[in-house]
Design a protein around this motif. Sequence first.
Motif, PDB file in Angstrom:
ATOM      1  N   ALA A   1      -9.470  41.204 -51.276  1.00 42.65           N
ATOM      2  CA  ALA A   1     -10.176  41.289 -52.669  1.00 42.65           C
ATOM      3  C   ALA A   1      -9.047  41.411 -53.751  1.00 42.65           C
ATOM      4  O   ALA A   1      -8.819  40.883 -54.705  1.00 42.65           O
ATOM      5  N   ASN A   2      -8.096  42.318 -53.488  1.00 40.14           N
ATOM      6  CA  ASN A   2      -6.921  42.642 -54.367  1.00 40.14           C
ATOM      7  C   ASN A   2      -6.048  41.219 -54.626  1.00 40.14           C
ATOM      8  O   ASN A   2      -5.800  40.940 -55.668  1.00 40.14           O
ATOM      9  N   LEU A   3      -5.610  40.642 -53.445  1.00 35.44           N
ATOM     10  CA  LEU A   3      -4.753  39.472 -53.549  1.00 35.44           C
ATOM     11  C   LEU A   3      -5.676  38.357 -54.193  1.00 35.44           C
ATOM     12  O   LEU A   3      -4.954  37.888 -55.183  1.00 35.44           O
ATOM     13  N   ARG A   4      -6.802  38.151 -53.917  1.00 38.98           N
ATOM     14  CA  ARG A   4      -7.753  37.137 -54.680  1.00 38.98           C
ATOM     15  C   ARG A   4      -7.632  37.598 -56.354  1.00 38.98           C
ATOM     16  O   ARG A   4      -7.472  36.753 -57.117  1.00 38.98           O
ATOM     17  N   LYS A   5      -7.907  38.672 -56.609  1.00 40.70           N
ATOM     18  CA  LYS A   5      -7.926  38.776 -57.890  1.00 40.70           C
ATOM     19  C   LYS A   5      -6.746  38.821 -58.489  1.00 40.70           C
ATOM     20  O   LYS A   5      -6.575  38.406 -59.801  1.00 40.70           O
ATOM     21  N   GLN A   6      -5.578  39.039 -58.010  1.00 41.97           N
ATOM     22  CA  GLN A   6      -4.245  38.828 -58.567  1.00 41.97           C
ATOM     23  C   GLN A   6      -3.953  37.581 -58.793  1.00 41.97           C
ATOM     24  O   GLN A   6      -3.156  36.995 -59.644  1.00 41.97           O
TER      25      GLN A   6
ATOM     26  N   GLN B   1      -4.487  32.742 -44.953  1.00 43.94           N
ATOM     27  CA  GLN B   1      -6.066  32.249 -45.040  1.00 43.94           C
ATOM     28  C   GLN B   1      -6.697  32.623 -46.130  1.00 43.94           C
ATOM     29  O   GLN B   1      -7.517  31.854 -46.920  1.00 43.94           O
ATOM     30  N   ILE B   2      -6.524  33.923 -46.615  1.00 43.26           N
ATOM     31  CA  ILE B   2      -7.143  34.379 -47.951  1.00 43.26           C
ATOM     32  C   ILE B   2      -6.354  33.534 -48.955  1.00 43.26           C
ATOM     33  O   ILE B   2      -7.266  33.130 -49.747  1.00 43.26           O
ATOM     34  N   ALA B   3      -5.180  33.445 -49.061  1.00 48.19           N
ATOM     35  CA  ALA B   3      -4.535  32.533 -50.206  1.00 48.19           C
ATOM     36  C   ALA B   3      -5.163  31.033 -50.274  1.00 48.19           C
ATOM     37  O   ALA B   3      -5.770  30.651 -51.142  1.00 48.19           O
ATOM     38  N   GLU B   4      -5.370  30.450 -48.954  1.00 45.92           N
ATOM     39  CA  GLU B   4      -5.528  29.112 -48.900  1.00 45.92           C
ATOM     40  C   GLU B   4      -7.072  28.973 -49.200  1.00 45.92           C
ATOM     41  O   GLU B   4      -7.503  27.985 -49.757  1.00 45.92           O
ATOM     42  N   SER B   5      -7.722  29.931 -49.018  1.00 43.28           N
ATOM     43  CA  SER B   5      -9.359  30.070 -49.054  1.00 43.28           C
ATOM     44  C   SER B   5      -9.766  29.652 -50.552  1.00 43.28           C
ATOM     45  O   SER B   5     -10.904  29.405 -50.928  1.00 43.28           O
ATOM     46  N   ILE B   6      -8.716  30.184 -51.521  1.00 45.67           N
ATOM     47  CA  ILE B   6      -8.889  30.149 -52.846  1.00 45.67           C
ATOM     48  C   ILE B   6      -7.833  29.069 -53.523  1.00 45.67           C
ATOM     49  O   ILE B   6      -7.698  28.969 -54.645  1.00 45.67           O
ATOM     50  N   GLY B   7      -7.501  28.167 -52.597  1.00 44.68           N
ATOM     51  CA  GLY B   7      -6.683  27.047 -52.954  1.00 44.68           C
ATOM     52  C   GLY B   7      -5.187  27.206 -53.384  1.00 44.68           C
ATOM     53  O   GLY B   7      -4.685  26.542 -54.213  1.00 44.68           O
TER      54      GLY B   7
ATOM     55  N   ALA C   1       3.825  34.717 -51.663  1.00 46.23           N
ATOM     56  CA  ALA C   1       5.040  35.099 -50.787  1.00 46.23           C
ATOM     57  C   ALA C   1       4.490  36.121 -49.660  1.00 46.23           C
ATOM     58  O   ALA C   1       4.404  37.318 -50.173  1.00 46.23           O
ATOM     59  N   ILE C   2       4.677  35.718 -48.554  1.00 38.47           N
ATOM     60  CA  ILE C   2       4.110  36.642 -47.487  1.00 38.47           C
ATOM     61  C   ILE C   2       5.371  37.372 -47.170  1.00 38.47           C
ATOM     62  O   ILE C   2       6.162  36.788 -46.419  1.00 38.47           O
TER      63      ILE C   2
END
Lengths: 565, 565
Positions: free
Chosen positions: A368-373, A404-410, A387-388
């Motif tokens: 959730a944190n990565l998605r929100k940022q 996967q988290i990043a790509e799941s929201i494009g 950048a991982i």
Amino acid sequence: MSFPTDLQIARGASLKPIEGVAEQMGLGPHLIEPYGRDVVKIRLEAIDELADRPKAKYVVVSAVTPTPLGEGKTTTTVGLAQAMKHIGRQAVVAVRQPSMGPTFGIKGGAAGGGYAQVVPMETLNLHLTGDFHAVTAAHNMLSALVDNHLHQGNPTGLDPHSIIWRRVLDVNDRALRNVIVGLGTHVDGEPRQTGFDITAASEVMAIFALARSVQDMRERFARVVVGYTAAGDPVTAEDIGGAGAMAVIMREALKPNLLQTLENTPVLVHAGPFGNIAHGNSSVVADLVGIRGGDYLITEAGFGADMGAERFFNIKCRASGLTPDAAVVVATVRALKAHSGRFTIAPGKPLPPELLAESPDDVHAGAANLRKQIENIRLHGVSPVVAINAFPEDHASEHEAIRQIAESIGARAAVCTHFADGGKGATELAEAVAEAAEEPSNFRLLYPDSASLREKIETVATEVYGAEGVDYDRKAARELDRHERNGFGNLPVCIAKTHLSISSDSSLKGAPTGWRLPVREVRTSVGAGFIYPICGDMRTMPGLGATPSAHSIDIDADGEIEGLS
Amino acid sequence: MSFPTDLQIARGASLKPIEGVAEQMGLGPHLIEPYGRDVVKIRLEAIDELADRPKAKYVVVSAVTPTPLGEGKTTTTVGLAQAMKHIGRQAVVAVRQPSMGPTFGIKGGAAGGGYAQVVPMETLNLHLTGDFHAVTAAHNMLSALVDNHLHQGNPTGLDPHSIIWRRVLDVNDRALRNVIVGLGTHVDGEPRQTGFDITAASEVMAIFALARSVQDMRERFARVVVGYTAAGDPVTAEDIGGAGAMAVIMREALKPNLLQTLENTPVLVHAGPFGNIAHGNSSVVADLVGIRGGDYLITEAGFGADMGAERFFNIKCRASGLTPDAAVVVATVRALKAHSGRFTIAPGKPLPPELLAESPDDVHAGAANLRKQIENIRLHGVSPVVAINAFPEDHASEHEAIRQIAESIGARAAVCTHFADGGKGATELAEAVAEAAEEPSNFRLLYPDSASLREKIETVATEVYGAEGVDYDRKAARELDRHERNGFGNLPVCIAKTHLSISSDSSLKGAPTGWRLPVREVRTSVGAGFIYPICGDMRTMPGLGATPSAHSIDIDADGEIEGLS
């Protein structure tokens, strides 16, 4: 054989003559002034002289909400810039100058790390070209003028209890947080309580970071509010007669400093304002030079995207007029695991062993944190790239989870190993950033100048932080009214809150919801050009621990520095 | 047309590339590091590398007891060095760096004046290469470590009331003279009373001025006494864990700075210790470089010959091992008239009109001061030369009177007009200095290391000041006993008294007799390597006046500095 220390790597660097690094940015010898062997200052005439060169893509490096250990944002900034050369592009880096004081406390050097460093690291971490010292001197000269103003009859009617202009030193010294000055006899000034902040927290630092020219800096100094009359009218540095002298003291400091990375990429190191009570970005003038210096200008914004990047967009870009083309969000396995809420990471202690076990699930639990940022970048119309930042203790499956988290929201994502491998470890990231920057920029400021201060605070709180609303203490509400009345309502806001959560409660991980932002008070940096609401305890003067690093920093028999990490 | 201002003359200067100035001293490109366009720092390797070059004659410029207006000692130092070129010799100048803080108070620039100046004057009077800032940082880091030591359990048993290590800032700020630090809560340190001095008064400044190498500086920092245990044992910077870090902060600062005069004579500007509580001379390392840089090394010692020259001989030459060959005593018509006791000169006020009337008699009436200061040079076995520093309001008969006084006791004398005419106005002085320096030097220290502190004080008081004896307050006597007990008895003494009289009473003019030196207390600079008895009120933090010069210092529309005189 163990991995070499940062200092060992830095000492082994093969530096290119700095004049050649400048030349590569289009800066001829008439535009630079040497400071020691490996650093030059850049004359501000460069901004006009380079105006016909092509404009670089402008990339800001931000992060997920960091753990207390930091997630390698400077390292990634440097690694990404180094990687650009590996894919046939030329980059320029722009970063803040680290404070010298904390170098003798617990903090290591702030020049990146491993094979992604700014060099020479001793120069960077010590005095560099003296800009911070100039900030200290300009700030404290105004402080002396303020106390002298009281002593010499107080012609403006400045209320001594209203004085907000303190003193500064670049040292970790808790004993200076709260002091009484002016003791002694009648020739020794007027007794009153005040205190010292660390130099990075000086409004002079924020002003010098945001000014576009010497004249603009001079005008900002004039607008500095040092306190108020009994009637509540602001008394400025110009009223006290200090603004011109401050500009004289800061004139040379406004020239950006040029260093290089381990792979000879140009690095502008300039200004270092605090990341909570100020905007936490390197200088506007450095970016105005750097934007004509290569294919990419890569700069860094302090803390997570809710903090440094939000201010980068709404304060720094508002001041500079520059438009960002892409934003990197640095993410680490350990940070996302921490955002699961399942682990506790404390500074100065080893990571909990259970955090080191392979567990993509724990990474997903912190998503959730990565998605929100990422969303916080997109709120401003800018393309995000994740950048991982790989650490030795990570597992490939965990890096894959972040992707996967990043790509799941494009969002684009890339694993990078610049710490261990230098620029060639970040070429995938460089390619992704290059692609993102090619997309048309839809950059937008989050709020117009004309919005009220309350509207601005509420916009940031709800849209960026995910708060349900804002609660103002009586004191804060009164101060907001006064600031609007005094004509400061047109300024942007710089919300001072913890950097360890997107919320104002450092213990809340992930992307907290269902909370309200409590504003305790509302301070001003009118000269710098922002209002800063205070949401929590903001420490502006660090202390030293029981075993400060000063105890182990020394010169060896050859006069070389040891113990600076 | 009126005479141009110092700033106008300095701006019109034709500077030689500073690398060429260095070359002229035998300093190749590998021995210098540029700082901006017009200044270089000199690597300390130069001391060894130049050791085979011929040794320059070593000349110190001192003065009669000055009026509060000063008698043009720096101007004469610069003018004399410029004049050497006119008589076919090559000189190097070594002077103190002026403090920046007082530049914003009442003091004008301290770079000489008229056509005998050090340039660029803005650089010299502002940050130069940041050495003073480094002193501030090193000093205050130790201060923070001391307070942290108390906060973290006080392992040495340092008695908080015994702490003598204060804080410093390069600013005129009377409100900082006496402060209470450590207020707030238990995380904000231990409350105690202390204060700030101006940076020039820091022991770090005196140490850096007296050190012969980085290692020597490191060892001196280790010996710094910050306070005492309840049992009276000294607690040092090494005990506190700060000496190594101080050396790291000061490492670059120890490299001497090279500038030039208006006539392109090399000028070493390095360190600026106070002239009353410290020895008031520029650095030893600068002299160790400069002594191989030409035919004459001309340095300046603060205040009158009883003050700066006495310390130059007994403290600086003791530390450096260098032997002076001649000493200039600057005398002015106004100073000798003031020593007649018939006139009162106050700073910031016009000279009394009756002092301006032609009167060789009034000059003769002040002769005792000049005679005693010449004797003070001879006490050390050095040849004196009187420089009659001409002012526009002087009369030829008055210059002649000074010459008669000097020649009546066998001293050379020369009128000089370098302020108005540059080096060619001081050729007579240059010839006289050259002759004096050819005489065999009988240089001797006034007292051996092995004399007791009381013997040293009494030797200076009676032989140099002309006192009948010394009276010690009880406190002073107790402190002397303690210092001897602690093993500091082998150090030289630096007697802190007024510079406006050879006696300890600033109202006594001429060469007072029939008085006794009152010693109130006896402080230590063990790291620097001297003991300083206090005889009068010594102000170590200046204040600002009702109209400080900061009010009129500014940048103009072109970004140029205005108002710096």
